[in-house]
Design a protein around this motif. Sequence first.
Motif, PDB file in Angstrom:
ATOM      1  N   LEU A   1      83.947  14.357  98.132  1.00 12.43           N
ATOM      2  CA  LEU A   1      82.945  15.218  97.508  1.00 12.43           C
ATOM      3  C   LEU A   1      83.466  15.718  96.169  1.00 12.43           C
ATOM      4  CD1 LEU A   1      81.865  17.345 100.599  1.00 12.43           C
ATOM      5  CD2 LEU A   1      80.562  15.521  99.527  1.00 12.43           C
TER       6      LEU A   1
ATOM      7  N   GLY B   1      75.494  11.844  94.082  1.00 20.36           N
ATOM      8  CA  GLY B   1      74.713  12.863  93.396  1.00 20.36           C
ATOM      9  C   GLY B   1      73.424  13.257  94.084  1.00 20.36           C
TER      10      GLY B   1
ATOM     11  N   TRP C   1      83.770  18.742  93.701  1.00 16.97           N
ATOM     12  CA  TRP C   1      83.715  20.202  93.698  1.00 16.97           C
ATOM     13  C   TRP C   1      83.771  20.711  92.259  1.00 16.97           C
ATOM     14  CZ3 TRP C   1      83.252  23.162  98.158  1.00 16.97           C
ATOM     15  CH2 TRP C   1      83.439  22.481  99.362  1.00 16.97           C
ATOM     16  N   SER C   2      83.035  21.784  91.992  1.00 19.08           N
ATOM     17  CA  SER C   2      83.048  22.346  90.643  1.00 19.08           C
ATOM     18  C   SER C   2      82.776  23.840  90.700  1.00 19.08           C
ATOM     19  CB  SER C   2      81.996  21.655  89.756  1.00 19.08           C
ATOM     20  OG  SER C   2      80.692  21.868  90.281  1.00 19.08           O
TER      21      SER C   2
ATOM     22  N   THR D   1      80.178  24.681  93.670  1.00 17.94           N
ATOM     23  CA  THR D   1      79.232  23.647  94.086  1.00 17.94           C
ATOM     24  C   THR D   1      79.969  22.412  94.607  1.00 17.94           C
ATOM     25  OG1 THR D   1      77.620  24.380  92.427  1.00 17.94           O
ATOM     26  CG2 THR D   1      77.326  22.167  93.336  1.00 17.94           C
ATOM     27  N   ALA D   2      79.475  21.889  95.716  1.00 16.45           N
ATOM     28  CA  ALA D   2      79.954  20.609  96.256  1.00 16.45           C
ATOM     29  C   ALA D   2      78.830  19.592  96.104  1.00 16.45           C
ATOM     30  CB  ALA D   2      80.340  20.745  97.719  1.00 16.45           C
ATOM     31  N   LYS D   3      79.187  18.388  95.682  1.00 12.23           N
ATOM     32  CA  LYS D   3      78.175  17.357  95.446  1.00 12.23           C
ATOM     33  C   LYS D   3      78.662  16.038  96.016  1.00 12.23           C
ATOM     34  CE  LYS D   3      77.720  15.918  91.204  1.00 12.23           C
ATOM     35  NZ  LYS D   3      77.366  15.865  89.766  1.00 12.23           N
ATOM     36  N   THR D   4      77.751  15.294  96.655  1.00 12.32           N
ATOM     37  CA  THR D   4      78.117  13.971  97.144  1.00 12.32           C
ATOM     38  C   THR D   4      78.357  13.035  95.968  1.00 12.32           C
ATOM     39  OG1 THR D   4      75.778  13.383  97.347  1.00 12.32           O
ATOM     40  CG2 THR D   4      76.882  14.223  99.326  1.00 12.32           C
TER      41      THR D   4
ATOM     42  N   THR E   1      73.602  18.384  96.998  1.00 14.88           N
ATOM     43  CA  THR E   1      74.519  19.425  96.539  1.00 14.88           C
ATOM     44  C   THR E   1      74.384  20.651  97.433  1.00 14.88           C
ATOM     45  OG1 THR E   1      72.898  20.377  95.004  1.00 14.88           O
ATOM     46  CG2 THR E   1      74.376  18.674  94.128  1.00 14.88           C
TER      47      THR E   1
ATOM     48  N   ALA F   1      82.531  21.786 103.582  1.00 17.50           N
ATOM     49  CA  ALA F   1      81.253  21.110 103.386  1.00 17.50           C
ATOM     50  C   ALA F   1      80.842  20.424 104.682  1.00 17.50           C
ATOM     51  CB  ALA F   1      81.362  20.097 102.256  1.00 17.50           C
TER      52      ALA F   1
ATOM     53  N   SER G   1      75.880  24.986  97.451  1.00 17.48           N
ATOM     54  CA  SER G   1      76.575  25.975  96.619  1.00 17.48           C
ATOM     55  C   SER G   1      76.930  27.230  97.395  1.00 17.48           C
ATOM     56  CB  SER G   1      75.696  26.357  95.415  1.00 17.48           C
ATOM     57  OG  SER G   1      75.430  25.226  94.615  1.00 17.48           O
TER      58      SER G   1
END
Length: 527
Positions: free
Chosen positions: A341, A376, A343-344, A370-373, A379, A329, A381
Amino acid sequence: MGFALLLLSISFNLLPLLSPAEAASGLEITGDGVANPLSLTLSDLQEMEQYQHVYSTINTWPSKKLYVAQGVKLKDLLALAGLKENAQLIVFTSSDGYSVTLTVKELLKDKRYYFPYFQDNSVNDGTIPGSPRDAVEVQPILALLSAESSKNPADMNDMDALLLVCGQRAVSEQTNSIFLKYISKIEVLTSKPSKWDAPRANIGSGKVAEGTLIELSNKRNDTDKIYYTTDGSTPTINSPIFNWSASRWWSQRPDSLNEINKPIEIKKDTIIKAITIGPGKEDSDVVTFTYQPGLKDEDAPVKSASPSGLSLDEKLVNLKIDSVIELTAILDSDNNTEQGLIWSSSDTRVAAVDNHGWVTVVGQGTATITAKTKDGRFTASCMVNASAGVSSPSLPPQSSNSESQVGTQQNPEVLPVPQDDPLYQPEKERIAASVDSSSDTPEPPIAATTDANWEYLAKKDDTAGTDIAVQPQDPGGQIYELKVDTVALQLQMETKIWSIYILLVYLSLFIFGAINKYIEYTKEVAG
């Protein structure tokens, strides 16, 4: 006396844990990149034409060293197996499960040399390039006999056979990490090599204050070396290296690191061009950064740790089941300090991801990673298309037998002692070859002229745990790639074993001495 014997017994029982891995008893050459897979015994290899030469090499500490080696030319072995024109990758696997992946281009098509004067300017310090004059082209070989830190053929032995040995493409190239020991299998593949990630700068192009220090980095900062220029020319493997010392050593040399991986000071208008070059992958794209000094302190923007954007280094990847890939990221912020971060995966039946961005393909289909701060706000992907079949090998998150490994036997935690050169003289890490087969480990503080350094692209097939990524191999098994933090744990365990062993030996000697003194005392009293 009985207690002392028990201690000695325990000490000797520990010896198998410290014994080196067994040398390969033969060689298998296989893969879809050869037309005639074959198996060769050591006798077969000994009967083939032997090639002997001296090799110059540098490890990732970095320090310089010599090898003298004799063995079979790699091109002769692959010709015997019917190397195909579309062969792209060569995977060397040792008898203890570690492997090194190299491209056909870098190993067989690029010219490699022995530099007889590579120790000019500094005998040990690998950050000070020697002279490239009178370079002699040398062949990559599987050595049946070799000697480290020597030019004398009389010093050669078969302790590390079969050992991959090759020359340098440039006088500063760090090749010792791919000197894999105990090779028992060569797999040639037609899979297209992936590309190294392009270097990044700690400060983006633009106006900066005079004296600003620019630091370059990439995903691993290990065997993936950053070559750069500051005059606007295109960098090559002969250009200066930025990350001379690999990231695996940074914790051991915090006080000297900035003198080795030196930031680039901006004193005038400067164009920095940089490229990542390393083993097992294609060179990265060349990136350009331009800087103009003159920004005054009052004009400098207020720095913030909060990101203003987020992206991933990959947008789409096509992988096979059991493949593993690391997604990085990239935060658009002043100092990129954002951590943690989230991750999902949109479908964990297809691909799973851990909290560091390591993705493992577990089934067919398509999944979005997906990585998200944490707040929120941002993001990013990457789509993963997963297909059936055996995955093709990829490089480790490093470090080589091939990096997260230790290839020799001493305590890697011991810091090197200062020598005449400005850098420390690395220690020779000889931790049991059963833990690693590579030759690129730092060396213990012995003679001032000795040098080594562990380095790897290693993977092991009998390890387990969340920090180990499954690597592609043939249908018969899976290769595992050790991460740097996993390696550190292994090194600590090996260090403890050495400490216990030494303690038991000294304790045994002490008890024996005490018993002898007591016997002498009783004799005197009786007399």
